[in-house]
Design a protein around this motif. Structure first.
Motif, PDB file in Angstrom:
ATOM      1  N   PHE A 104     -97.522   8.425  32.767  1.00  0.00           N
ATOM      2  CA  PHE A 104     -98.071   8.808  31.469  1.00  0.00           C
ATOM      3  C   PHE A 104     -97.879   7.701  30.444  1.00  0.00           C
ATOM      4  N   ALA A 105     -96.750   7.019  30.498  1.00  0.00           N
ATOM      5  CA  ALA A 105     -96.505   5.901  29.577  1.00  0.00           C
ATOM      6  C   ALA A 105     -97.473   4.752  29.846  1.00  0.00           C
ATOM      7  N   ILE A 106     -97.690   4.441  31.115  1.00  0.00           N
ATOM      8  CA  ILE A 106     -98.635   3.381  31.465  1.00  0.00           C
ATOM      9  C   ILE A 106    -100.051   3.768  31.027  1.00  0.00           C
ATOM     10  N   TRP A 107    -100.415   5.039  31.237  1.00  0.00           N
ATOM     11  CA  TRP A 107    -101.721   5.542  30.825  1.00  0.00           C
ATOM     12  C   TRP A 107    -101.899   5.384  29.314  1.00  0.00           C
ATOM     13  N   SER A 108    -100.886   5.726  28.544  1.00  0.00           N
ATOM     14  CA  SER A 108    -100.966   5.608  27.091  1.00  0.00           C
ATOM     15  C   SER A 108    -101.084   4.156  26.640  1.00  0.00           C
ATOM     16  N   ILE A 109    -100.368   3.262  27.286  1.00  0.00           N
ATOM     17  CA  ILE A 109    -100.452   1.842  26.943  1.00  0.00           C
ATOM     18  C   ILE A 109    -101.841   1.294  27.257  1.00  0.00           C
TER      19      ILE A 109
END
Length: 79
Positions: A15-20
């Motif tokens: 989810f963090a990678i997706w947001s970045i």
């Protein structure tokens, strides 16, 4: 319990990678790569679960998914 912690860390990292990625690229370009989920799911199930993926119906499905990704990225890059 360790498996639950692993799954929570993995999903939070994704989810963090997706947001970045969404911060620096358009949503239309990023969501195209959601279509890679069945491809990697099939390949990883063949590797880790020793399932037979090389059946004609699975190969046709994977080819159709790959061609769809190619067509969408080709159309998306045009101005």
């Amino acid at each position: 319990m360790l498996l639950m912690i692993y799954m929570a860390l993995l999903s939070s990292a994704s989810f963090a990678i997706w947001s970045i990625l969404l911060k620096y690229h358009s949503v239309g370009m990023i969501t195209i790569f959601n279509f890679l989920i069945p491809i990697f799911g099939s390949l990883l199930s063949a590797i880790f679960l020793h399932e037979t993926v090389l059946e004609w119906k699975n190969l046709i499905a994977l080819i159709l998914v790959c061609s769809g990704i190619f067509l969408v990225t080709r159309v998306h890059k045009k101005p």
